[in-house]
Structures are given as structure tokens and as C-alpha cells.
Design an enzyme around this catalytic site. Structure first.
Site, short mmCIF file in Angstrom:
data_model
loop_
_atom_site.label_atom_id
_atom_site.label_comp_id
_atom_site.label_asym_id
_atom_site.label_seq_id
_atom_site.Cartn_x
_atom_site.Cartn_y
_atom_site.Cartn_z
CE LYS A 283 -3.88 -1.89 2.71
NZ LYS A 283 -4.96 -1.76 1.72
NE ARG A 357 -10.84 -10.21 -1.86
CZ ARG A 357 -11.24 -9.30 -2.74
NH1 ARG A 357 -11.66 -9.66 -3.93
NH2 ARG A 357 -11.22 -8.01 -2.43
#
Ligand code: BES
Ligand code: ZN
Ligand code: ZN
Length: 505
Positions: A283, A357
Site C-alpha cells: 500500500k 478474503r
């Protein structure tokens, strides 16, 4: 902070601050507010007449009457329009009260119960939300402050009417317990990421029952599974995401047996990424510090177990929290890797930043296999796209079962914790199909929250399941909706209500 019921008269009861209320547009205050106004010489009516105060939602008026009332300060809180009044507004009124009390370093606050009289709310429910608001508004993370925040010691609710004292007392107890459990979880979310890595989250989970009554304590059992078991169970998603960190992943399983022995389970699965750097798909630096709250779903599910036990909810509930740290390193997993998950489904990794996920896929598979739950709810700070879609007001909700979704909507309305359903139409599936494996872990630029939800649906199978994307609501930058900036404890209010629903697993 102690939250107590005092049966008596707010004029005669002495506290550092006495709180009464006013609906918007009321010219001559009635009830307890009217009694206080008469006793202090009409200062409230005068403020209304002169336009200093008109009872608007969120507005307050502080008075130092000097005589007529035992407490030195009187705060009038605006409740807004009577027809817009809700139980959740009762909760929200506590924040300005406690902010003021902290600023003035007050130790005791006495308040009339908002909404139970002319507000038309059920006294027990009004009391529940009032106590919840007091507990939540007293929260402050000051571990690293050299000068600790001033704390209110007692929050007393004054009720004149003896006949409702029973339900009010019960409601106050419920609200206080729920608030305490939520604050327990908020502390985990607020902790700096170096203080709370997967091992730290597991240790905190082990202390889940600490401070509860013995009867509640003995219904809780927390187990922590380490890397050995995670490997043995072939949890490829958890293993991949955890591989870049010096601290190996944990699988936290917290059971609460409040229901019939042998009765069906409700499973709560929570994302426990203790820090999300994005991994190799790193990020950008701006805002990365906030990714310590990427375990808010996991903390919330553990807090929900604590709340269920404290409240004596009659259900068997299990929380499953995969705890990992998503770090870039020489051992980290990579874009292009193909993972075999516990369910047997393979996943092509396109971004190591879509890690939530991957760990949830294994946790969902584990919960289904070990507990065969009648219902499953997962909560995760899963997508930035959800923040774009719904902001910090409402969480995203998706599921595979109309009945369960309806129950969640009811729980959302009743608790005041907002959730909105997004569709899982089968046409979205093609966005997450992989050329090399069964699925890929990102679905392209469109509908990011839905494709993440759809990915999880593939692992939920035929278990009735609901997914809550809490990326926008688990942390708020600004004071909003009755919360100070910081961790909110979402979605525990919603879950406590959901678990309290009668009859169903
Ligand atoms: N933890 C983030 C999601 C997130 C973003 C939570 C902002 C709270 C605030 C998640 O792991 C993530 O990085 N998701 C990616 C997915 C993308 C790579 C498909 C995102 O939302 O950008
Ligand atoms: Zn990520
Ligand atoms: Zn994440």
C-alpha cells in the site's frame, strides 16, 4: 464507570452535573425538565424564549443555577423533533454529556431517562440505549497518554416513577454489559500494530472471559490453533497471507454455550489481519497506519461472544478468527501464486493486498466443517470500495439466504447499527474466475465490494450466510453518530441484537 439507577427526584439528588432534556419546538418544558425549570427560577424557559436554546438534536445548554437544585450544574440536552426520536438517539445523547463531564473533570453525572415518558419509548429499551450510550461515550484509549483522561466514576439515571424501576434497572444492566463488551473490543482495535500481532490477538482472546461473572465464564471456551494445525488442516489462504511475517498465524476459536446442549451453532467469522501493509502489493504510505484496524471484524466477533455471555443469551455461538499479519518480505507470498484453500478450491493471487478474503475462505470452511452451523455471519474490513459506496455511516451486507438477511435487517433496525444489502447476482461470478485456478482474488475495477462478497459466497456453500463489510464503519475519523473519533466497535450492537432474537439458531 458505574452505571446505576436512582429512584428519586433529580431536584434533590446531588451530582456534579444534572442532565435533563427538551424536544425541539417545546416552548414550556414539562416533566422533570419543567420541574427543574420551575425550581431554578425559569432559566430554561427564558433560554428558549430568547432563542439561546431550542432543543434541536445535538444542541446543549449548560446552566449554573446556584439554587433550587442539589446539583451545581444543569445540562439540558436537545432531543430534536419528537417524531424523529429513536432509541438510538437516546444512546447518542450520552456523548456530549460525557465530553463535557470529562472536560470539567466531573466525577458524578445524574440524568433523567430520555424518551421513556413523553418520548413514547419502552422504559426498558430506553434504559438499555441510555446505559449503552454512557458506557460507549466514556471510552477512551489513553494507554500511551502520560496524562490520563479524567474519568466519570458514576453515571446515575434518575427515575421518579417507582413502577418502572424494575424494567429500567434491567435495561440499564443490559446496556452497560453490552457497552463493556464493545469497549473491550475497541481497545484491541485501537492498539498499535506492534503491540497486537497474531500472537497478541490470540492472547487477548484467551482473556476473553476475564471479568465476567462465574456463570458466564464457565460457558466460554477459547482455543488457539498454531501453525502446526493450520498446516495440518491445509489452510492455504491463512498460510499464504501469514508467510511474510515473523509472527506466524493463529486460528482463534471462541465458543459460548448459552443454548441447549447439542443445539445448533451460530458461527461468527471475523477478519483478523493485525496489520495490512498490502504485502508485496504494498500500500502507499499515506494512511497505512490505519491498517491496524484490519482486525476489527475479528475483535468484533470476540466482543460479540463476550457480550452474549455477559447478557446470558440462550444460543450456542462460536467465533472463528484467523489472525495474520500481512507483511512484505523474502518469505512473503506473491502476485501470481496459486493457493490451495482448505475447501480444495484454488485461488490465483493477483494482489497480495486482497488478503482478507483468502484468510476468511479458510475460516469459513473450518467453521462449516467443525460446527455445521445453522447460520453464519462474517465481518471484515474487506474493501476500500465499500468506504466509497456507503461511507462511514452504513456497513455493506450481502448473503445467500433471504431469511437470514431479513433477520439481519431487523436486528439492524432495532439496534440502530446501519447495514445495507448489496446484490450477489450470479453475473458477478465471471469477474473472479481465474484462467489458471478456480478463482482469482480480485475482480477488476468494478463492484469491488460485491466481487469480494461473491468470493466469500463461493466458500459459504449451502450454509445460510451473511457477510458484513465494515471497512467504512469500524473506524471513524471524525465524531459522528454518537461516537468519538477512533474505533466504533461495529458490528457488535447489530450482532448482540441478532443473537438475542428468539428461537432461531
Ligand atoms: N483491508 C483492506 C480494505 C480496507 C481499505 C479497509 C480501506 C479499510 C479501509 C483490504 O485488505 C484491501 O486492501 N482491499 C483492497 C482490495 C483490492 C486489492 C481488490 C482494496 O480495497 O483496495
Ligand atoms: Zn489488503
Ligand atoms: Zn485488509
Amino acid at each position: 464507570m458505574k452505571i446505576e439507577l436512582v429512584v428519586g427526584d433529580i431536584l434533590r439528588h446531588r451530582a456534579d452535573l444534572a442532565v435533563v432534556n427538551l424536544f425541539e419546538g417545546v416552548k414550556r418544558p414539562g416533566g422533570a425538565t419543567g420541574a427543574v425549570d420551575a425550581a431554578i427560577g425559569g432559566a430554561i424557559a427564558a433560554a428558549i424564549r430568547d432563542g439561546d436554546f431550542d432543543g434541536k438534536w445535538g444542541e446543549t445548554l449548560l446552566l449554573r443555577p446556584g439554587r433550587g437544585i442539589a446539583s451545581p450544574r444543569v445540562l439540558v440536552v436537545g432531543l430534536g423533533k419528537k417524531e424523529e426520536f429513536t432509541p438510538d438517539r437516546v444512546r447518542q445523547t450520552a456523548l456530549p454529556v460525557l465530553r463535557l463531564a470529562k472536560k470539567l473533570k466531573l466525577k458524578t453525572v445524574a440524568s433523567v431517562l430520555h424518551g421513556a415518558g413523553i418520548g413514547g419509548l419502552d422504559p426498558r429499551e430506553a434504559a438499555q440505549f441510555a446505559a449503552l450510550g454512557a458506557a460507549l461515550s466514556s471510552y477512551e484509549y489513553d494507554r500511551y497518554k502520560s496524562e490520563k483522561a479524567s474519568r466519570v466514576e458514576r453515571f446515575q439515571w434518575i427515575e421518579r416513577n417507582r413502577t418502572v424501576a424494575g424494567p429500567v434497572k434491567a435495561g440499564l444492566g443490559e446496556g452497560a454489559k453490552l457497552g463493556e463488551a464493545i469497549n473491550w473490543g475497541r481497545d484491541l482495535v485501537a492498539s498499535p500494530p506492534a503491540d497486537l500481532r497474531p500472537d497478541g490477538l490470540a492472547r487477548a482472546a484467551k482473556r476473553l472471559a476475564q471479568g465476567l461473572e462465574p456463570a458466564a465464564k464457565k460457558r466460554i471456551r477459547v482455543r488457539v490453533h498454531g501453525i502446526g494445525e493450520i498446516r495440518a488442516w491445509k489452510m492455504g489462504g491463512i498460510l499464504a497471507v501469514g508467510r511474510g511475517s515473523e509472527v506466524s498465524p493463529r486460528l482463534i476459536v471462541a465458543e459460548y454455550r448459552g443454548g441447549r446442549p447439542g443445539g445448533r451453532w451460530t458461527a461468527l467469522v471475523g477478519k483478523g489481519v493485525t496489520f495490512d501493509t498490502g504485502g508485496i502489493s504494498l500500500k502507499k504510505w499515506e494512511g497505512m497506519e490505519k491498517m491496524k484496524y484490519d482486525m476489527a471484524g475479528g475483535a468484533g466477533m470476540l466482543a460479540a461472544i463476550r457480550a452474549a455471555a455477559a447478557l446470558g443469551i440462550r444460543k450456542n455461538v462460536v467465533a472463528v478468527v484467523p489472525a495474520v499479519e500481512n507483511m512484505p518480505s523474502g518469505t512473503a507470498f506473491r502476485p501470481g501464486d496459486v493457493i490451495r484453500t482448505m475447501s480444495g478450491k484454488t485461488v490465483e493471487v493477483l494482489s497480495t493486498d486482497a488478503e482478507g478474503r483468502l484468510i476468511l475462505a479458510d475460516a469459513i470452511a473450518y467453521a462449516r466443517k467443525r460446527y455445521r452451523p445453522a447460520a453464519m455471519v462474517d465481518a471484515a474490513t474487506l474493501t476500500g470500495a465499500c468506504v466509497v459506496a456507503l461511507g462511514s455511516v452504513t456497513m455493506g451486507m450481502m448473503g445467500n439466504d433471504e431469511t437470514l438477511l431479513l433477520r439481519m435487517k431487523e436486528a439492524s433496525a432495532a439496534s440502530g447499527e446501519k447495514a445495507w444489502e448489496l446484490p450477489l447476482h450470479e453475473e458477478y461470478l465471471e469477474q473472479i474466475k481465474s484462467d489458471i485456478g478456480d478463482l482469482k482474488n480480485i475482480g477488476g475495477g468494478e463492484a469491488g465490494t460485491i466481487t469480494a462478497g461473491y468470493f466469500l459466497k463461493e466458500f459459504a456453500g449451502d450454509t445460510p450466510w451473511v457477510h458484513l463489510d465494515i471497512a467504512g464503519v469500524a473506524w471513524r475519523e471524525k465524531e459522528r453518530m454518537g461516537y468519538a473519533p477512533g474505533p466504533t466497535g461495529a458490528p457488535v450492537r447489530l450482532l448482540a441484537r441478532f443473537l438475542s432474537q428468539e428461537g432461531k439458531a
